[in-house]
Design a protein around this motif. Structure first.
Motif, PDB file in Angstrom:
ATOM      1  N   TYR A 115       0.860  -1.179   0.000  1.00 45.62           N
ATOM      2  CA  TYR A 115       0.000   0.000   0.000  1.00 45.62           C
ATOM      3  C   TYR A 115       0.903   1.237   0.000  1.00 45.62           C
ATOM      4  N   ALA A 116       0.449   2.300  -0.634  1.00 48.27           N
ATOM      5  CA  ALA A 116       1.165   3.574  -0.633  1.00 48.27           C
ATOM      6  C   ALA A 116       0.368   4.572   0.190  1.00 48.27           C
ATOM      7  N   TRP A 117       1.074   5.404   0.969  1.00 47.04           N
ATOM      8  CA  TRP A 117       0.376   6.406   1.761  1.00 47.04           C
ATOM      9  C   TRP A 117       1.118   7.730   1.752  1.00 47.04           C
ATOM     10  N   PHE A 118       0.346   8.783   2.043  1.00 48.40           N
ATOM     11  CA  PHE A 118       0.904  10.128   2.143  1.00 48.40           C
ATOM     12  C   PHE A 118       0.046  10.911   3.114  1.00 48.40           C
ATOM     13  N   THR A 119       0.645  11.422   4.171  1.00 49.23           N
ATOM     14  CA  THR A 119      -0.056  12.311   5.097  1.00 49.23           C
ATOM     15  C   THR A 119       0.514  13.701   4.892  1.00 49.23           C
ATOM     16  N   SER A 120      -0.361  14.720   4.949  1.00 48.80           N
ATOM     17  CA  SER A 120       0.107  16.037   4.550  1.00 48.80           C
ATOM     18  C   SER A 120      -0.744  17.160   5.128  1.00 48.80           C
ATOM     19  N   THR A 176      -3.970  33.604   2.080  1.00 46.19           N
ATOM     20  CA  THR A 176      -5.212  33.633   2.859  1.00 46.19           C
ATOM     21  C   THR A 176      -5.073  33.054   4.260  1.00 46.19           C
ATOM     22  N   GLY A 177      -4.013  32.277   4.486  1.00 45.04           N
ATOM     23  CA  GLY A 177      -3.838  31.623   5.775  1.00 45.04           C
ATOM     24  C   GLY A 177      -4.697  30.380   5.935  1.00 45.04           C
ATOM     25  N   LYS A 178      -5.486  30.042   4.926  1.00 42.48           N
ATOM     26  CA  LYS A 178      -6.344  28.851   4.958  1.00 42.48           C
ATOM     27  C   LYS A 178      -5.473  27.603   5.067  1.00 42.48           C
ATOM     28  N   GLU A 179      -5.905  26.650   5.929  1.00 43.24           N
ATOM     29  CA  GLU A 179      -5.133  25.434   6.157  1.00 43.24           C
ATOM     30  C   GLU A 179      -5.983  24.196   5.915  1.00 43.24           C
ATOM     31  N   VAL A 180      -5.303  23.112   5.534  1.00 40.34           N
ATOM     32  CA  VAL A 180      -5.976  21.830   5.322  1.00 40.34           C
ATOM     33  C   VAL A 180      -4.997  20.700   5.630  1.00 40.34           C
ATOM     34  N   ALA A 181      -5.527  19.601   6.124  1.00 39.22           N
ATOM     35  CA  ALA A 181      -4.724  18.390   6.349  1.00 39.22           C
ATOM     36  C   ALA A 181      -5.387  17.239   5.601  1.00 39.22           C
ATOM     37  N   VAL A 182      -4.569  16.389   5.004  1.00 42.07           N
ATOM     38  CA  VAL A 182      -5.083  15.289   4.185  1.00 42.07           C
ATOM     39  C   VAL A 182      -4.231  14.042   4.416  1.00 42.07           C
ATOM     40  N   ALA A 183      -4.879  12.900   4.481  1.00 42.24           N
ATOM     41  CA  ALA A 183      -4.179  11.615   4.507  1.00 42.24           C
ATOM     42  C   ALA A 183      -4.756  10.745   3.396  1.00 42.24           C
ATOM     43  N   VAL A 184      -3.881  10.138   2.619  1.00 37.03           N
ATOM     44  CA  VAL A 184      -4.305   9.300   1.493  1.00 37.03           C
ATOM     45  C   VAL A 184      -3.648   7.933   1.630  1.00 37.03           C
ATOM     46  N   LEU A 185      -4.437   6.895   1.490  1.00 36.54           N
ATOM     47  CA  LEU A 185      -3.943   5.519   1.481  1.00 36.54           C
ATOM     48  C   LEU A 185      -4.432   4.870   0.193  1.00 36.54           C
ATOM     49  N   PRO A 238       0.073  12.662  -5.362  1.00 33.46           N
ATOM     50  CA  PRO A 238      -0.701  13.411  -6.349  1.00 33.46           C
ATOM     51  C   PRO A 238      -2.189  13.521  -5.973  1.00 33.46           C
ATOM     52  N   VAL A 239      -2.734  12.500  -5.352  1.00 29.30           N
ATOM     53  CA  VAL A 239      -4.130  12.538  -4.904  1.00 29.30           C
ATOM     54  C   VAL A 239      -4.277  13.583  -3.802  1.00 29.30           C
ATOM     55  N   ALA A 240      -3.351  13.557  -2.840  1.00 25.53           N
ATOM     56  CA  ALA A 240      -3.386  14.528  -1.743  1.00 25.53           C
ATOM     57  C   ALA A 240      -3.243  15.947  -2.282  1.00 25.53           C
ATOM     58  N   GLN A 241      -2.365  16.123  -3.239  1.00 24.31           N
ATOM     59  CA  GLN A 241      -2.161  17.454  -3.813  1.00 24.31           C
ATOM     60  C   GLN A 241      -3.454  17.985  -4.429  1.00 24.31           C
ATOM     61  N   MET A 253      -6.518  17.144  -3.677  1.00 24.43           N
ATOM     62  CA  MET A 253      -7.479  17.405  -2.604  1.00 24.43           C
ATOM     63  C   MET A 253      -7.138  18.714  -1.884  1.00 24.43           C
ATOM     64  N   MET A 254      -5.862  18.922  -1.581  1.00 26.46           N
ATOM     65  CA  MET A 254      -5.451  20.148  -0.890  1.00 26.46           C
ATOM     66  C   MET A 254      -5.655  21.364  -1.788  1.00 26.46           C
ATOM     67  N   ARG A 255      -5.329  21.221  -3.063  1.00 21.76           N
ATOM     68  CA  ARG A 255      -5.526  22.326  -4.011  1.00 21.76           C
ATOM     69  C   ARG A 255      -7.012  22.710  -4.063  1.00 21.76           C
ATOM     70  N   ALA A 256      -7.895  21.737  -4.097  1.00 24.55           N
ATOM     71  CA  ALA A 256      -9.335  22.011  -4.123  1.00 24.55           C
ATOM     72  C   ALA A 256      -9.789  22.684  -2.834  1.00 24.55           C
ATOM     73  N   ALA A 257      -9.296  22.206  -1.701  1.00 27.73           N
ATOM     74  CA  ALA A 257      -9.695  22.790  -0.413  1.00 27.73           C
ATOM     75  C   ALA A 257      -9.204  24.218  -0.256  1.00 27.73           C
ATOM     76  N   LEU A 258      -8.038  24.504  -0.830  1.00 28.15           N
ATOM     77  CA  LEU A 258      -7.479  25.849  -0.752  1.00 28.15           C
ATOM     78  C   LEU A 258      -7.950  26.728  -1.898  1.00 28.15           C
ATOM     79  N   SER A 259      -8.703  26.144  -2.823  1.00 25.12           N
ATOM     80  CA  SER A 259      -9.182  26.859  -4.022  1.00 25.12           C
ATOM     81  C   SER A 259      -8.021  27.435  -4.833  1.00 25.12           C
ATOM     82  N   ARG A 260      -7.041  26.589  -5.109  1.00 30.45           N
ATOM     83  CA  ARG A 260      -5.861  26.998  -5.887  1.00 30.45           C
ATOM     84  C   ARG A 260      -5.830  26.309  -7.202  1.00 30.45           C
TER      85      ARG A 260
END
Length: 90
Positions: free
Chosen positions: A38-43, A50-59, A78-81, A83-90
């Motif tokens: 399995y591959a994982w990435f926590t981020s 904006t100072g907006k923050e997000v945390a994501v974990a992908v397995l 790449p999946v986490a990226q 998700m974070m890009r969408a949450a930050l609206s970037r």
């Protein structure tokens, strides 16, 4: 964690204009590690403007990839990226 994304094993999670930190990894799977790992990435990411923050974990389980191709940076970051890009609206 920021160094992992800027210069290490998590470069696929970079987002321009945001501080991104993360950790990559793989986990053994199956009896005596006989199956595809399995591959994982926590981020986390913080938008510099904006100072907006997000945390994501992908397995990623049972990816269908060759064993040699399974990595946290290659499959999960790449999946986490995205998700974070969408949450930050970037």
């Amino acid at each position: 964690m920021v160094t992992v994304v800027e210069d290490g094993t998590g470069t696929n999670a970079r987002i321009g204009g945001a501080e991104v930190g993360g950790r990559t990894g793989t986990a053994q799977h199956g009896l005596d590690n006989s199956e595809t790992p399995y591959a994982w990435f926590t981020s986390y990411a913080k938008d510099a403007s904006t100072g907006k923050e997000v945390a994501v974990a992908v397995l990623v389980e049972d990816s269908g990839a060759e064993r040699s191709e399974v990595s946290g940076n290659g499959l999960a970051a790449p999946v986490a990226q995205k998700m974070m890009r969408a949450a930050l609206s970037r």
